[in-house]
Design an enzyme around this catalytic site. Sequence first.
Site, PDB file in Angstrom:
ATOM      1  N   ALA A  49       0.832  -1.195   0.000  1.00  0.00           N
ATOM      2  CA  ALA A  49       0.000   0.000   0.000  1.00  0.00           C
ATOM      3  C   ALA A  49       0.873   1.254   0.000  1.00  0.00           C
ATOM      4  CB  ALA A  49      -0.918   0.001   1.215  1.00  0.00           C
ATOM      5  N   GLN A  51       1.343   3.637   2.113  1.00  0.00           N
ATOM      6  CA  GLN A  51       2.102   3.798   3.346  1.00  0.00           C
ATOM      7  C   GLN A  51       2.610   2.449   3.872  1.00  0.00           C
ATOM      8  OE1 GLN A  51       3.269   6.318   5.143  1.00  0.00           O
ATOM      9  NE2 GLN A  51       2.571   7.836   3.660  1.00  0.00           N
ATOM     10  N   SER A  52       3.134   1.653   2.986  1.00  0.00           N
ATOM     11  CA  SER A  52       3.591   0.306   3.352  1.00  0.00           C
ATOM     12  C   SER A  52       4.840   0.336   4.235  1.00  0.00           C
ATOM     13  CB  SER A  52       3.895  -0.484   2.079  1.00  0.00           C
ATOM     14  OG  SER A  52       4.581  -1.683   2.371  1.00  0.00           O
ATOM     15  N   ASN A  53       4.720  -0.250   5.420  1.00  0.00           N
ATOM     16  CA  ASN A  53       5.891  -0.432   6.287  1.00  0.00           C
ATOM     17  C   ASN A  53       6.883  -1.393   5.639  1.00  0.00           C
ATOM     18  OD1 ASN A  53       4.867   1.139   8.518  1.00  0.00           O
ATOM     19  ND2 ASN A  53       3.518  -0.569   8.989  1.00  0.00           N
ATOM     20  N   ALA A  55       7.426  -1.886   2.425  1.00  0.00           N
ATOM     21  CA  ALA A  55       8.169  -1.217   1.354  1.00  0.00           C
ATOM     22  C   ALA A  55       9.305  -0.390   1.941  1.00  0.00           C
ATOM     23  CB  ALA A  55       7.223  -0.336   0.539  1.00  0.00           C
TER      24      ALA A  55
END
Length: 318
Positions: A49, A51-53, A55
């Site tokens: 997503a 705001q992917s942690n 990523a």
Amino acid sequence: MFFAFARKIWIKRDDCTGLSTGGNKTRKLEFLMAEAQAEGADMVMTQGATQSNHARQTAAFAAKLGMDCHLLLEDRTGSKDANYNHNGNVFLDHLHGATAEMRGPGLDMNAEMENVAADLRKTGRKVYTIVGGGSNPTGALGYVDCAFELLNQANQRGLVIDHLVHATGSAGTQAGLVVGLRAMNANIPLLGIGVRAPKEKQEENVYNLAVKTAEKLGCPGVVSRGDVVANCDYVGEGYGIPTPGGIEAINLFARLEAVLLDPVYSGKGAAGLIDLVRKGQFKKGERVVFLHTGGSASLFSYTTAFEFGETSSPQTTK
């Protein structure tokens, strides 16, 4: 480490894993990035997503190892807030040197990623792709290892754990934990608080991954379907959309313990824990461990979800 919260609740601080503000994905990436190195990769790719942690931690790990990193970020919330789309984890993705592409909602993101990777491979790049959340049998080994670590820490402190609670999303954390706990005959009930999928789907995803992880670990059949339990009553309107309970949990943890949660994962996980405590699901005197999966970097993209009055600002006097 464990930190006491209230009387019989403890926190397993996986927000302190030490890589770009920490988080649970670092444990998975320890195994995934080792596999990427073994395969001779010069670039890693993953998806998640906006705001992917995961990523953000992948970008950080790649920077640490001197690899290029390319991200596919999916708009799952429809938010037009510039703060959401450019701050928090997105800012850190770029700060760590990753490149990124945006995608709309509803796509098969792993398939999208493989298509982009195939094009890059045609140019000579050696691309290692990581599924969303790092949640495959290799990544889940990180949480098998975490289960061993947690039991060792508890034994050193003489702590008998009656319940283990955490936020569950892409399934890898819960799958690894359940395999590790069952492999050790720990008999600790594990409860995942869902942040995205309905209960039946979430439990199915976790169980299927746990079965594959157990096979990879060399202990097939160690996990039964009854070992996988998720409560998905705290998702709210959808993935990545803050809930009143999650905001309350974030405020409580911050103001009582100086511990930061996030609105997407750990905040909703803690909201479930708090509500279940209030409802009496955990008996008086039972020892509950909340596994903090991290994510505080995304707080800075969700500032509009918090309301602070004028009295929240420091006062000055003449």
